[in-house]
Motif scaffolding. Sequence first.
Motif, PDB file in Angstrom:
ATOM      1  N   SER A  56     110.828 -68.718  99.158  1.00 32.83           N
ATOM      2  CA  SER A  56     110.465 -67.759 100.214  1.00 32.83           C
ATOM      3  C   SER A  56     108.987 -67.920 100.562  1.00 32.83           C
ATOM      4  O   SER A  56     108.246 -68.604  99.827  1.00 32.83           O
ATOM      5  CB  SER A  56     110.708 -66.315  99.745  1.00 32.83           C
ATOM      6  OG  SER A  56     109.784 -65.975  98.726  1.00 32.83           O
ATOM      7  N   GLY A  57     108.582 -67.265 101.625  1.00 35.76           N
ATOM      8  CA  GLY A  57     107.156 -67.248 101.972  1.00 35.76           C
ATOM      9  C   GLY A  57     106.356 -66.522 100.905  1.00 35.76           C
ATOM     10  O   GLY A  57     105.236 -66.903 100.581  1.00 35.76           O
ATOM     11  N   SER A  58     106.943 -65.460 100.353  1.00 33.30           N
ATOM     12  CA  SER A  58     106.249 -64.707  99.287  1.00 33.30           C
ATOM     13  C   SER A  58     106.056 -65.584  98.055  1.00 33.30           C
ATOM     14  O   SER A  58     105.005 -65.528  97.406  1.00 33.30           O
ATOM     15  CB  SER A  58     107.066 -63.470  98.896  1.00 33.30           C
ATOM     16  OG  SER A  58     107.293 -62.673 100.012  1.00 33.30           O
ATOM     17  N   ASN A  61     103.176 -67.885  98.689  1.00 28.96           N
ATOM     18  CA  ASN A  61     101.878 -67.205  98.523  1.00 28.96           C
ATOM     19  C   ASN A  61     101.510 -67.064  97.047  1.00 28.96           C
ATOM     20  O   ASN A  61     100.384 -67.339  96.636  1.00 28.96           O
ATOM     21  CB  ASN A  61     101.928 -65.812  99.173  1.00 28.96           C
ATOM     22  CG  ASN A  61     101.876 -65.883 100.685  1.00 28.96           C
ATOM     23  OD1 ASN A  61     101.429 -66.876 101.248  1.00 28.96           O
ATOM     24  ND2 ASN A  61     102.338 -64.845 101.343  1.00 28.96           N
ATOM     25  N   TRP A  87     101.078 -58.867 105.212  1.00 26.21           N
ATOM     26  CA  TRP A  87     102.312 -58.556 104.504  1.00 26.21           C
ATOM     27  C   TRP A  87     101.968 -58.212 103.049  1.00 26.21           C
ATOM     28  O   TRP A  87     101.036 -58.776 102.480  1.00 26.21           O
ATOM     29  CB  TRP A  87     103.264 -59.756 104.567  1.00 26.21           C
ATOM     30  CG  TRP A  87     104.639 -59.462 104.115  1.00 26.21           C
ATOM     31  CD1 TRP A  87     105.270 -59.963 103.020  1.00 26.21           C
ATOM     32  CD2 TRP A  87     105.572 -58.584 104.750  1.00 26.21           C
ATOM     33  NE1 TRP A  87     106.543 -59.453 102.927  1.00 26.21           N
ATOM     34  CE2 TRP A  87     106.752 -58.595 103.988  1.00 26.21           C
ATOM     35  CE3 TRP A  87     105.526 -57.775 105.903  1.00 26.21           C
ATOM     36  CZ2 TRP A  87     107.878 -57.844 104.322  1.00 26.21           C
ATOM     37  CZ3 TRP A  87     106.642 -57.032 106.239  1.00 26.21           C
ATOM     38  CH2 TRP A  87     107.795 -57.077 105.451  1.00 26.21           C
ATOM     39  N   THR A  89     103.224 -58.905 100.164  1.00 22.89           N
ATOM     40  CA  THR A  89     103.238 -59.935  99.115  1.00 22.89           C
ATOM     41  C   THR A  89     102.183 -61.022  99.328  1.00 22.89           C
ATOM     42  O   THR A  89     102.196 -62.034  98.634  1.00 22.89           O
ATOM     43  CB  THR A  89     104.644 -60.561  98.962  1.00 22.89           C
ATOM     44  OG1 THR A  89     105.080 -60.999 100.241  1.00 22.89           O
ATOM     45  CG2 THR A  89     105.618 -59.572  98.359  1.00 22.89           C
ATOM     46  N   ASN A  90     101.275 -60.801 100.299  1.00 20.93           N
ATOM     47  CA  ASN A  90     100.065 -61.633 100.350  1.00 20.93           C
ATOM     48  C   ASN A  90      99.022 -61.038  99.402  1.00 20.93           C
ATOM     49  O   ASN A  90      98.241 -61.753  98.791  1.00 20.93           O
ATOM     50  CB  ASN A  90      99.442 -61.628 101.754  1.00 20.93           C
ATOM     51  CG  ASN A  90     100.288 -62.372 102.740  1.00 20.93           C
ATOM     52  OD1 ASN A  90     101.486 -62.220 102.752  1.00 20.93           O
ATOM     53  ND2 ASN A  90      99.661 -63.183 103.554  1.00 20.93           N
ATOM     54  N   THR A 134      95.515 -64.191 107.403  1.00 24.24           N
ATOM     55  CA  THR A 134      96.882 -64.170 107.943  1.00 24.24           C
ATOM     56  C   THR A 134      96.795 -64.410 109.441  1.00 24.24           C
ATOM     57  O   THR A 134      96.066 -63.704 110.137  1.00 24.24           O
ATOM     58  CB  THR A 134      97.524 -62.790 107.692  1.00 24.24           C
ATOM     59  OG1 THR A 134      97.590 -62.568 106.292  1.00 24.24           O
ATOM     60  CG2 THR A 134      98.926 -62.717 108.280  1.00 24.24           C
ATOM     61  N   ASP A 160      97.813 -67.836 105.726  1.00 19.15           N
ATOM     62  CA  ASP A 160      99.229 -67.488 105.751  1.00 19.15           C
ATOM     63  C   ASP A 160      99.683 -67.712 107.185  1.00 19.15           C
ATOM     64  O   ASP A 160      99.250 -67.006 108.104  1.00 19.15           O
ATOM     65  CB  ASP A 160      99.424 -66.028 105.346  1.00 19.15           C
ATOM     66  CG  ASP A 160     100.872 -65.598 105.482  1.00 19.15           C
ATOM     67  OD1 ASP A 160     101.464 -65.882 106.543  1.00 19.15           O
ATOM     68  OD2 ASP A 160     101.406 -64.973 104.568  1.00 19.15           O
ATOM     69  N   CYS A 162     102.916 -67.757 108.153  1.00 18.02           N
ATOM     70  CA  CYS A 162     104.341 -67.400 108.215  1.00 18.02           C
ATOM     71  C   CYS A 162     104.747 -66.881 109.593  1.00 18.02           C
ATOM     72  O   CYS A 162     105.907 -66.940 109.962  1.00 18.02           O
ATOM     73  CB  CYS A 162     104.651 -66.330 107.171  1.00 18.02           C
ATOM     74  SG  CYS A 162     104.473 -66.927 105.488  1.00 18.02           S
ATOM     75  N   GLU A 163     103.788 -66.344 110.358  1.00 18.09           N
ATOM     76  CA  GLU A 163     104.133 -65.751 111.654  1.00 18.09           C
ATOM     77  C   GLU A 163     103.621 -66.584 112.822  1.00 18.09           C
ATOM     78  O   GLU A 163     103.703 -66.136 113.961  1.00 18.09           O
ATOM     79  CB  GLU A 163     103.528 -64.358 111.747  1.00 18.09           C
ATOM     80  CG  GLU A 163     104.048 -63.439 110.677  1.00 18.09           C
ATOM     81  CD  GLU A 163     104.013 -61.988 111.085  1.00 18.09           C
ATOM     82  OE1 GLU A 163     103.289 -61.654 112.035  1.00 18.09           O
ATOM     83  OE2 GLU A 163     104.700 -61.199 110.440  1.00 18.09           O
ATOM     84  N   SER A 184     106.984 -69.265 106.144  1.00 15.08           N
ATOM     85  CA  SER A 184     108.227 -68.591 105.737  1.00 15.08           C
ATOM     86  C   SER A 184     109.357 -69.038 106.660  1.00 15.08           C
ATOM     87  O   SER A 184     109.170 -69.107 107.886  1.00 15.08           O
ATOM     88  CB  SER A 184     108.071 -67.079 105.842  1.00 15.08           C
ATOM     89  OG  SER A 184     109.332 -66.460 105.791  1.00 15.08           O
ATOM     90  N   PHE A 186     112.282 -67.352 106.527  1.00 14.94           N
ATOM     91  CA  PHE A 186     113.206 -66.218 106.469  1.00 14.94           C
ATOM     92  C   PHE A 186     113.939 -66.113 107.810  1.00 14.94           C
ATOM     93  O   PHE A 186     113.393 -66.466 108.855  1.00 14.94           O
ATOM     94  CB  PHE A 186     112.431 -64.920 106.166  1.00 14.94           C
ATOM     95  CG  PHE A 186     113.301 -63.704 106.145  1.00 14.94           C
ATOM     96  CD1 PHE A 186     114.311 -63.595 105.204  1.00 14.94           C
ATOM     97  CD2 PHE A 186     113.133 -62.683 107.070  1.00 14.94           C
ATOM     98  CE1 PHE A 186     115.138 -62.477 105.189  1.00 14.94           C
ATOM     99  CE2 PHE A 186     113.951 -61.570 107.055  1.00 14.94           C
ATOM    100  CZ  PHE A 186     114.967 -61.465 106.121  1.00 14.94           C
ATOM    101  N   HIS A 189     112.293 -65.250 111.168  1.00 12.91           N
ATOM    102  CA  HIS A 189     111.091 -65.959 111.625  1.00 12.91           C
ATOM    103  C   HIS A 189     111.426 -67.106 112.594  1.00 12.91           C
ATOM    104  O   HIS A 189     112.525 -67.151 113.111  1.00 12.91           O
ATOM    105  CB  HIS A 189     110.286 -66.425 110.415  1.00 12.91           C
ATOM    106  CG  HIS A 189     109.698 -65.250 109.654  1.00 12.91           C
ATOM    107  ND1 HIS A 189     109.109 -65.355 108.417  1.00 12.91           N
ATOM    108  CD2 HIS A 189     109.612 -63.934 109.971  1.00 12.91           C
ATOM    109  CE1 HIS A 189     108.688 -64.164 108.017  1.00 12.91           C
ATOM    110  NE2 HIS A 189     108.988 -63.296 108.938  1.00 12.91           N
ATOM    111  N   GLY A 196     113.389 -68.805 102.474  1.00 12.68           N
ATOM    112  CA  GLY A 196     112.711 -70.092 102.248  1.00 12.68           C
ATOM    113  C   GLY A 196     111.255 -70.005 102.634  1.00 12.68           C
ATOM    114  O   GLY A 196     110.849 -69.109 103.386  1.00 12.68           O
ATOM    115  N   LEU A 338     104.161 -55.670 111.405  1.00  9.38           N
ATOM    116  CA  LEU A 338     104.113 -56.288 110.071  1.00  9.38           C
ATOM    117  C   LEU A 338     104.163 -55.248 108.946  1.00  9.38           C
ATOM    118  O   LEU A 338     104.997 -54.350 108.999  1.00  9.38           O
ATOM    119  CB  LEU A 338     102.833 -57.144 110.018  1.00  9.38           C
ATOM    120  CG  LEU A 338     102.777 -58.255 108.989  1.00  9.38           C
ATOM    121  CD1 LEU A 338     104.046 -59.089 109.021  1.00  9.38           C
ATOM    122  CD2 LEU A 338     101.579 -59.135 109.192  1.00  9.38           C
TER     123      LEU A 338
END
Length: 402
Positions: A56-58, A61, A87, A89-90, A134, A160, A162-163, A184, A186, A189, A196, A338
């Motif tokens: 995952s993205g988490s 991180n 997020w 979990t960052n 981020t 990060d 992810c976005e 990420s 997910f 996304h 993932g 977010l």
Amino acid sequence: MIKLVPGLFHNEQQTKQELCDFILHTNQLSIGQQCSNFEQSFAAWQGRRHCVLFSSGSSANLALIQALLNLQLLERDHLVAFSALTWATNVMPIIQLGLEPIPVDVELTTLNVSSQTFQSVLDQHPNIKMLFLTNLLGFCSDLEQITSLCAERNILLIEDNCESLGTEYLGRKLGNWGLASTFSFFVGHHMSTIEGGAVCTDDPTLDRMLRLVRAHGWDRNLSDEDKVQIRQEFQVDDTFFANFTFYTLGYNLRPTEITGFLGSNQLRYLPQTIQLRHRQWQKFNADLSRNPDLIHQTTSHLSLVSNFAVPIVCHTKTIADQYINRFKAADVEIRPILGGSIPEQPFYRQAYGETKHLTNARIIDQGGFYFGNNSGLTAMEIDLLHQLCLGQTVLSAVVMPV
Ligand SMILES: Cc1ncc(COP(=O)(O)O)c(C=O)c1O
């Protein structure tokens, strides 16, 4: 309803069929060749030398911060600055791994940390060792100046992304501005491997460490050359025991072959969906920029905007409540921006009390929300969204079946 995430995959039916065929015919579903294939093609797509795939993205991180500690690029109690609007979990691994989190406010007009907001935090905390930036919702601020500031002050920069997969600033993709960047995959996304994530970097030492951290701290997923090297380094000459030698602090954050298979499959659709989202964003933003109820976003410094959602940021919470009601009445699925201002979340307040200086993150948190910028929107749905962006009250465009 106009959903935030309209489907599981791009080209959903065919992808599901291809996934079924893959599962039926493979003998391996734990990490293997499919993961390596996707790592190679994703690194090439991103323009980085290395990509390490995660569950995952988490996970990406967490692994990245653990890897930096293992390599002694960071040490316990070091100060790590992070974007306040991010997020959870960052920030959690910063705390979990014994580092000191320092939030940095964002700009109202980009939703992201700028060199100015970072400088004002640096003035208070000159010993910051790392900035975990981020890139929020496909945007960034003056990343070139942030990069220079970090270089001048010897501050590690990680992103990060992810976005913001695919966004380009000054001709360079976001995610290629620091030592490493996380992604990420997910389902909600830019591209989905169900769950993932990944870390990309150009640094071979970090790449090797990330592979150790990902899998128990053992060397099984290293290249043959790296295995020889690490076994020599630690004087492990018995191959029987080498597979069960744990070299460094790690976890089990491995993806499966399904992640790898879907990654390669979905990467095929990425360029065209990025272009579509970019075009849709330009049009939605033209409406938003004409609406006096809203704080306007500046994205003219970005040559390509790859955002999977369109943020609406109102001047006040009262105005935002009216907009939220209008979107809901029109049957458009929306959500807060977010994780909001993370220092205001219970887990952070419990540990660090109230953080006062994050004025803009709070305004965006309270006055903001977003709707999906998806491929597959019909002309009627796009028209309805345009009217909502302009501040008009509209009825749902979607006719419910009787
Ligand atoms: C900016 C950002 N970073 C990290 C994550 C975590 O990614 P994942 O859901 O793959 O763990 C998210 C999740 O939405 C996110 O938005």
